[in-house]
Structure formats: C-alpha cells, structure tokens
Design a protein around this motif. Structure first.
Motif, PDB file in Angstrom:
ATOM      1  N   SER A 170       1.066  -1.306   0.128  1.00  0.00           N
ATOM      2  CA  SER A 170      -0.045   0.048   0.069  1.00  0.00           C
ATOM      3  C   SER A 170       0.723   1.205  -0.065  1.00  0.00           C
ATOM      4  CB  SER A 170      -1.082   0.122   1.281  1.00  0.00           C
ATOM      5  OG  SER A 170      -0.030   0.239   2.237  1.00  0.00           O
ATOM      6  N   ASN A 171       0.193   2.462  -0.457  1.00  0.00           N
ATOM      7  CA  ASN A 171       0.868   3.847  -0.119  1.00  0.00           C
ATOM      8  C   ASN A 171       1.623   3.745   1.128  1.00  0.00           C
ATOM      9  OD1 ASN A 171       0.167   4.354  -2.838  1.00  0.00           O
ATOM     10  ND2 ASN A 171      -1.052   6.095  -2.294  1.00  0.00           N
ATOM     11  N   GLU A 172       0.756   3.580   2.206  1.00  0.00           N
ATOM     12  CA  GLU A 172       1.334   3.637   3.598  1.00  0.00           C
ATOM     13  C   GLU A 172       2.396   2.936   3.895  1.00  0.00           C
ATOM     14  OE1 GLU A 172      -2.906   5.045   2.968  1.00  0.00           O
ATOM     15  OE2 GLU A 172      -2.078   3.118   2.566  1.00  0.00           O
ATOM     16  N   VAL A 203       2.004  -0.683  -8.008  1.00  0.00           N
ATOM     17  CA  VAL A 203       3.281  -0.276  -8.454  1.00  0.00           C
ATOM     18  C   VAL A 203       3.453   1.288  -8.805  1.00  0.00           C
ATOM     19  CG1 VAL A 203       2.596  -0.781 -10.632  1.00  0.00           C
ATOM     20  CG2 VAL A 203       5.059  -0.897  -9.931  1.00  0.00           C
ATOM     21  N   GLN A 204       2.196   1.877  -9.292  1.00  0.00           N
ATOM     22  CA  GLN A 204       2.415   3.387  -9.500  1.00  0.00           C
ATOM     23  C   GLN A 204       2.264   4.038  -8.352  1.00  0.00           C
ATOM     24  OE1 GLN A 204       0.560   4.820 -13.402  1.00  0.00           O
ATOM     25  NE2 GLN A 204      -0.421   6.209 -12.218  1.00  0.00           N
ATOM     26  N   GLY A 205       1.458   3.722  -7.272  1.00  0.00           N
ATOM     27  CA  GLY A 205       1.386   4.334  -6.119  1.00  0.00           C
ATOM     28  C   GLY A 205       2.732   4.375  -5.450  1.00  0.00           C
ATOM     29  N   GLN A 206       2.991   3.384  -5.175  1.00  0.00           N
ATOM     30  CA  GLN A 206       4.577   3.243  -4.498  1.00  0.00           C
ATOM     31  C   GLN A 206       5.593   4.026  -4.828  1.00  0.00           C
ATOM     32  OE1 GLN A 206       6.718  -0.960  -5.869  1.00  0.00           O
ATOM     33  NE2 GLN A 206       5.443  -0.881  -3.927  1.00  0.00           N
ATOM     34  N   TRP A 256       7.626   7.620  -3.345  1.00  0.00           N
ATOM     35  CA  TRP A 256       9.119   7.886  -3.303  1.00  0.00           C
ATOM     36  C   TRP A 256       9.954   6.306  -3.048  1.00  0.00           C
ATOM     37  CZ3 TRP A 256       6.200  11.237  -0.148  1.00  0.00           C
ATOM     38  CH2 TRP A 256       5.813  12.227  -0.839  1.00  0.00           C
ATOM     39  N   ILE A 257       9.085   5.295  -3.566  1.00  0.00           N
ATOM     40  CA  ILE A 257       9.924   4.134  -3.574  1.00  0.00           C
ATOM     41  C   ILE A 257      10.538   4.066  -4.940  1.00  0.00           C
ATOM     42  CG2 ILE A 257       9.746   1.598  -4.124  1.00  0.00           C
ATOM     43  CD1 ILE A 257       8.926   1.958  -1.211  1.00  0.00           C
ATOM     44  N   THR A 258      11.941   4.435  -4.961  1.00  0.00           N
ATOM     45  CA  THR A 258      12.826   4.695  -6.104  1.00  0.00           C
ATOM     46  C   THR A 258      14.253   4.948  -5.720  1.00  0.00           C
ATOM     47  OG1 THR A 258      13.422   6.088  -7.972  1.00  0.00           O
ATOM     48  CG2 THR A 258      12.459   7.236  -5.862  1.00  0.00           C
ATOM     49  N   GLU A 259      15.118   4.427  -6.695  1.00  0.00           N
ATOM     50  CA  GLU A 259      16.535   4.404  -6.450  1.00  0.00           C
ATOM     51  C   GLU A 259      17.135   5.717  -7.041  1.00  0.00           C
ATOM     52  OE1 GLU A 259      16.063   3.359 -10.484  1.00  0.00           O
ATOM     53  OE2 GLU A 259      14.939   2.770  -8.678  1.00  0.00           O
ATOM     54  N   VAL A 317      -6.161   1.378   4.135  1.00  0.00           N
ATOM     55  CA  VAL A 317      -4.753   1.707   3.476  1.00  0.00           C
ATOM     56  C   VAL A 317      -5.492   2.248   2.044  1.00  0.00           C
ATOM     57  CG1 VAL A 317      -3.356   0.047   4.796  1.00  0.00           C
ATOM     58  CG2 VAL A 317      -4.867  -0.661   2.532  1.00  0.00           C
ATOM     59  N   SER A 318      -4.393   2.595   1.275  1.00  0.00           N
ATOM     60  CA  SER A 318      -4.771   3.221   0.018  1.00  0.00           C
ATOM     61  C   SER A 318      -3.888   2.704  -1.155  1.00  0.00           C
ATOM     62  CB  SER A 318      -5.038   4.752   0.024  1.00  0.00           C
ATOM     63  OG  SER A 318      -3.665   5.090   0.494  1.00  0.00           O
ATOM     64  N   MET A 319      -4.303   2.940  -2.208  1.00  0.00           N
ATOM     65  CA  MET A 319      -3.310   2.763  -3.563  1.00  0.00           C
ATOM     66  C   MET A 319      -3.729   3.443  -4.874  1.00  0.00           C
ATOM     67  SD  MET A 319      -5.279  -0.091  -2.300  1.00  0.00           S
ATOM     68  CE  MET A 319      -3.820  -0.855  -1.732  1.00  0.00           C
TER      69      MET A 319
END
Length: 761
Positions: free
Chosen positions: A160-162, A407-410, A414-417, A524-526
């Motif tokens: 989830s985003n959270e 996958v777009q929400g995460q 800021w899930i990014t290298e 939770v949210s997505m």
C-alpha cells in the motif's frame, strides 16, 4: 505433498474472453482454496469504495462501479489470498528447505498462508518458529553491521501507499537509496520516457477518455490476461463504433472477442462482441518500426496536401518537430517492412483509421517497454500522438497499463533508487536526518551486485526476486552466499528457499484482512493506472493471530535498526494510518493535499497531472518529439537467422499473475496441464520436422561465455510470425542475460531474446 507433472493437452484456443470460461475459472479456484461461499460473497465488495482494492492488476476503478467490479484473475487473486490452507511449523518439520525446492511454484503457494515468523536453521535446513521480538532484534543487529550501501530493500507493487512510504523512509534514514521495485522490471521504460517527452512519469488518460475517444491503439498489451476489467471500457467503445487497432506478435484470441459475464443475454446465447477492428502481428520488437511507419505515413500525407497533422498544436505545444521529421526520412519502406514484419498496406490501413478520428488513445504494455530500445519505443508512441495533438484533450492521451495493483502508487510515495525523484530536502526538514544523495541500485544492478558479491543483504517487502530476475544460472548460487535475506510475505515462494546464510520469513496481513491497530481498524490506499487513489478496507479476519501488518513490521525493523529519533514516530504512524497519510501530504502538498479526506470520497481522487492540461514540465517547457536513430529494437543481440533460430518473447498465461501460478489452464492459447511449452508458428514446426508436443531445448544465442538453456519444453502450434517464439515467464527467465536490458531504463528485455532450438531425443 508436491504435485505430480501433468500431461500436456493442446486444444483449440477459446475464441472469446469472459463468458462461461471465466465463470468456470472463478468457481474452480473458489472450490480449491476453501471458504468458497464467504469468499464468493466478498467478491461483491472487490474494487468498491467501501470494500477492498484488488490485489492483482492496477486497472482503474470506475465510479459508480459495475455490479461485479472484478475479473477472473482478480477473483483468483482474492481466493488465493483468502485460502483456507495454512502453513504451520509442521510443514517445515516434515520437509527440509532442500526438499521443498523440488516443489513447483504452484505447489509452494498452494500450501497456504504463513502463520508466524520463521528463521532458517542451518543445522537442520529447516525454517523454525521465532518470535517477532527475536526477528526484529536479529535483523536489526545484522543491518547495523553492514554498510547501508551494501543492503538492498526491494518493494513489490502490492504494498500500500502507507506501507511503501514507511519502507522508503526507513531505508533512507538507514542511509541507503537502494530501493528497487517491480516497476524496474516492467514500466521503468515509461518512467524514463514520459518525463522527457511530456513532463510526467505516468499516463495522461482517465476512464472518462474512453467515453470520448474516436480511436484506440493497443501495442504489446494482452488485455484479456493482464487487465481484463479494461474489456468493459473497450466493449463500450466498440458499441459507439470506435475502432480498436491492436499490434501484438501473438494472435491473442481473448482480446479480439469478449463475452460480457454481466450481460445475461450474451451469457445465455454465448454471443461475443468483436473488439478488434484490426489486428496486426509485428515481429517481436517490430513495434518500433511499425510506429515509425505510421508516423512516416502521416508526414508524407501531410506533405502531399492532406491536412492530417495538427500544426497549431505542434507549433504551440511541442519542441523538436523538425529534427523528428528529418529522422523519419532516414528510414525507407523496405527497412520498415523488414523490421516490423508488416506490409506498408497494413500500416496504411491503421494510419488511415487513426487520422480519421478526432481523438485517439495509445495504450501499451510490456511489449513496448521490455526491449533494449524500450524507452525509444514509448517515445515513438508519444510522437504518433503528438502529430495529431492527441495528448491533453478529451478522448486522447497515452495509457501505460501497469501490472501490480499499486506499483504506480508506491513510486508516487518515493519508492525509487533515484534520489532526484524524492523530496529529500523536505525529508531532512520534517524528520531530522540527512537523506543519502547518491543513486541507489535498481533490480538489474542489485542482481549484478549479488553475483559480484558486492551486495550483503536483501530485504523484500513482498515479491519473489530469485524467480522474477534474469540470469538465474548465475544469480541463484550467488544469492545463497548473501549474509542476510528477509522476506515480508503472505505465502511461501521460491525466494524463501533460495535464501541467504541467515534468513527470515516475516508473515504479514493481506490487504483483504482487517488490520486492527491502536485507533481501531485501519484503511490503506493505492493508486491505479490512471493516477486514481482509492481506499481499501480490510474485510476478513486475519489468517493467524500472529500476523502483523506491513506498516507494523516495517516499524519494528526500523526501531530495531535506527538510533532514536523523536521525529520518526513509528509507533504513532502504526497506531493510526491517517497520520501516515497526513505526513505524506506534508511531503508533497501538490499531489497529496487533504489526502485522507479526498481519498474517502466516492471514487477517491486523481493525483495532479499537468500534462492532462497541456502544461509541460520538461526542460523545454513543451512536449518533446524524439528524433529516432535506429529501427533495431534490440541492438547488441543477433536477430533470428536460419533454421532453428528464433526471437523469443516471454508471456504470461490466463492462470497466473506475475510469478504466482494459479493453475495450468491457459484457455486463450489452448494449453492445459503444463507450462513447460514453447509456442511456434505451424510452418516453422513443419520446416524443422517437429510435431506438436515434441520436447525441445532452447538456448540463448549470445557470445559472452555463459551457457543459458531451458530443456524439456513441448512444442505448441500458435498463430505468431515465422521466426518468432513464445514461452512462459518465469520458467524461461534462465534464457535472459542480465545485460540484455533497456539501455536507458535497465528494464530486462524479455520480449526479444535470440534463441536456438534443438529437438530432444
């Protein structure tokens, strides 16, 4: 017990998606997983605002929803999560990890839900129970002993985003940007291409655009398998007379015709609706040349006096048109036809349909992104849309179809290298630590780092990396040498068995289960493929009282690893997820202002997207054309040449979601009983003197000294271009070299692998 190999059965493929075949598939898995009646009743709340968001694909959620807002694969994903089967310590007491490695992927997940934390015991080669306190302390102590830059924290797109926000915050406070995610393996080419072209990393279309569009082009995306709920929008468009033009090397029957399961007359008469007005079959990677041909035709027709380009839009809103136009003149029709595998007449048919529509949408999947020039392919589709002003107007736009449900929400949280994509200065201000500023590892760099011994630990928030990554022959032995692996998961998968010298299993709640914290049940949210953000409410009691939520596990790891910091309120965030959403909004108000309240409104809310309003946040402040340099989609790998040489595409079946295998029925391709198959053109089968069902070996054609083979595949005739082959993912990942990836995005180039075929005796 491990399942026995079944006999391959080849039949005529189903000629339509949906219909009774879909209902039979849902009924079958409900019976197999147990809780059939209660799970069937729960499906009525799937993808509903007061219900739960599907754990499968990321397709958009309409408001108001259909009566039943789920598809066959979504129902399978729900039944799979809510299974009555449980993995207790007795399973591991009966089987060593080595014994479990002999089980199929399907059998491992079919065993059921994990119920308590486990650690690997080297002396017995078994997973044994552990307390949460022991797990957090053991992992935290190990992490303190590593250089943070040697530790990788992967995130699956189901989180989830959270949970995703807390994960990246923990990792950055630890001192690392090693945050690869599932986007690295599929739509990273989109995330690199679109910001340069139109200033945003996501698509510009919404569900409303389907009601206004005059033409739909679909490239390299098998809707019936990967996002079946989109078939409703496609069916509604065809009712209005909107032509749908499909480009796909495989003649995918499920996307050609659709029998709507929610239409009693069609179900009773078994009548299907033709969706595809045109179906073109380019060679693997031939979409690049096909898109070039379409653009070239529009330029030629306009130069000849036909008003087919939107010159006003091009002048006001775009940059680089003259260079792009000049680059199109480099490519002659002989090369375009040879590279695409399509005739000029076929491309003219598609181009004529496109230019007669007032608006058009460009939809695509991994058939564009998973090539060496995957980024260039996406930008060529943008070029085609820009020529007629088809971005930023009703019914027009570009639509990358995401796979994982969030996958777009995460990525949005800021899930990014890539540190430049995260608000690091804001993190420093709000949380009192200095985030690392150096680039982290993506999935390809992670795999290379593991192989070279530079990575010391891998923690996974979901996922199945040792099965989904390329170069399995080199990767698995290296993975076993890792000092530490830890998995936040719901079920057993291959990556739990191919583990490090210290290994932990951390079982979490499913999104569909009730998540009770200090302030009560949590939401939770997505984010879906159209940037719509939706709430998800847990519905079912947890599979075990020993399970923790993903945010609670992340907070436990963070508290055991990081020095005290009063600005990182792990306990407060876990006690009330509203506080997490409030914190996300503080980090990026433009995207997430009033996050919690807007999320709770019917239909959720759309995250801001300037390109929809023709505001171009690029370096030129305009939408940018790409001047193409080459039509060869996969340079550095030889094209198929001669008898027995093929360009291989890896594909998914009707009975799977990514590495999760629900069963062995791929009715759209007429295959059941086995996944160890290779699809070939019937003329190629005859020319090689092969027969349907005959066993063959595939080996990669690459001069790098590494042997890559998959044996025991059975031949299946199918409608695809000569010289092409298709086989299932992840079974054929061993054929994919790690270095064979998109040049600009590092997405593994799984849609065009040169292979040599040998008949087995």
């Amino acid at each position: 017990m491990p399942e026995q190999e079944q006999d391959l059965r080849i039949t005529d493929p189903s000629t339509a998606s949906g219909g009774w075949g879909s209902l039979e598939g849902v009924a079958g898995i409900l019976g197999k997983e147990g809780h059939a009646l209660s799970t069937a009743a729960l499906l009525r709340k799937q993808n509903k605002h007061d219900g739960f968001m599907c754990v499968s694909c990321a397709w958009a959620k309409p408001e108001p929803p259909h009566l039943l807002e789920f598809c066959e694969n979504g129902a399978k994903a729900t039944a799979w999560d809510l299974t009555s089967h449980r993995i207790d310590p007795e399973l591991f007491a009966r089987h060593t990890v080595l014994e479990l490695e002999g089980w199929t992927d399907h059998a491992l997940e079919q065993a059921g839900r994990l119920t308590e934390p486990m650690r690997w015991d080297a002396a017995s080669d078994r997973y044994v129970p552990a307390s949460w306190e022991e797990a957090f302390a053991g992992i935290g102590a190990a992490l303190k002993g590593f250089d943070p830059k040697e530790v990788v924290f992967y995130a699956s797109g189901r989180a989830s985003n959270e949970a995703s926000f807390l994960w990246q915050l923990f990792v950055r406070a630890y001192g690392s940007n090693n945050l690869p995610d599932s986007s690295n393996m599929c739509h990273e080419s989109t995330s690199v291409a679109l910001p340069k072209a139109i200033g945003v990393p996501v698509g510009t279309t919404t569900l409303e655009d389907f009601t206004h569009t005059g033409c739909i082009l679909i490239f390299g995306q098998n809707t019936a398998v990967n996002s079946p709920r989109m078939l409703h929008q496609l069916e509604d468009a065809t009712k209005r007379g909107v032509p749908i033009i499909i480009f796909n090397p495989l003649r995918e029957h499920g996307v050609e015709r659709f029998t709507n399961p929610q239409s009693p007359p069609r179900m009773l008469t078994a009548k299907s609706r033709l969706l595809a007005a045109q179906f073109h079959q380019p060679l693997p990677g031939g979409d690049l040349a096909a898109l070039t041909g379409l653009c070239k035709l529009l330029l030629e027709w306009d130069a000849a006096g036909e008003a087919v380009l939107d010159h006003g839009f091009i002048a006001e809103h775009t940059h680089g048109f003259d260079a792009f136009k000049a680059s199109m003149q480099r490519f002659g029709w002989e090369e375009i036809e040879a590279r695409s595998g399509l005739s000029r007449a076929a491309l003219e048919e598609a181009a004529r349909t496109y230019v007669t529509a007032d608006s058009a949408m460009g939809i695509y999947g991994m058939g564009l992104t998973q090539h060496r020039l995957g980024v260039e392919m996406v930008r060529m589709l943008v070029n085609l849309l820009l020529l007629r002003g088809n971005i930023g107007k009703p019914g027009g736009g570009i639509c990358p179809v995401r796979g994982h449900s969030n996958v777009q929400g995460q990525r949005a949280v800021w899930i990014t290298e890539k540190p430049e994509l995260a608000p690091l200065d804001r993190f420093a201000e709000l949380f009192g630590f200095d985030p690392p500023r150096d680039k982290g590892m993506d999935v390809v760099e992670t795999a290379q780092g593991v192989i070279e011994g530079k990575v010391k630990a891998v923690l996974q928030l979901g996922g199945n990396l040792t099965r989904s990554l390329p170069e399995r022959g080199l990767l698995e032995p290296a993975w076993r040498r890792l000092p530490l692996t830890a998995m936040i998961t719901t079920k057993l998968n291959r990556s739990h068995l191919v583990h490090g010298r210290s290994a932990w299993l951390l079982p979490c709640l499913s999104r569909i289960e009730i998540d009770r914290q200090a302030s009560g049940p949590q939401i939770v949210s997505m984010e879906d493929s159209t940037s719509g953000i939706h709430p998800s409410h847990g519905q079912r009691e947890p599979a075990s009282p020993h399970l923790l939520s993903e945010p609670a596990i992340i907070a436990g790891l963070a508290k055991a690893t990081l020095p005290p910091n009063p600005k990182l309120d792990w306990d407060g965030w876990v006690g009330d997820y509203t506080l997490i959403r409030r914190t996300i909004a503080e980090c990026h108000p433009e995207w997430f202002s009033d996050y919690d309240a807007r999320m709770r409104r019917p239909g959720g809310f759309l995250r801001a997207n300037p390109a929809r309003k023709r505001e171009w946040r690029t370096e030129t402040k305009k939408a940018n054309f790409l001047a193409l340099e080459s039509l060869e989609a996969d340079p550095d790998m030889p094209l198929a040449q001669g008898a027995g040489h093929f360009q291989l595409m890896t594909v998914r079946s009707n009975d799977q979601f990514n590495t999760t295998i629900y069963g062995y029925e791929d009715r759209f391709r007429g295959v059941s009983g086995s996944r160890e198959v290779v699809f070939l053109n019937p003329e190629d089968i005859a020319a090689l003197g092969l027969a349907a069902g005959q066993r063959v070996t595939l080996e990669t054609v690459a001069k790098d000294g590494v042997e890559r083979r998959v044996r025991g595949l059975q031949v299946v005739p199918f409608d695809l271009p000569r010289g092409s082959a298709a086989a299932y993912y992840p079974e054929c990942n061993p054929l994919l070299p790690l270095w064979h990836h998109a040049r600009a995005s590092h997405v593994p180039a799984a849609k065009s692998i040169p292979v040599r075929l040998h008949a087995e005796i």
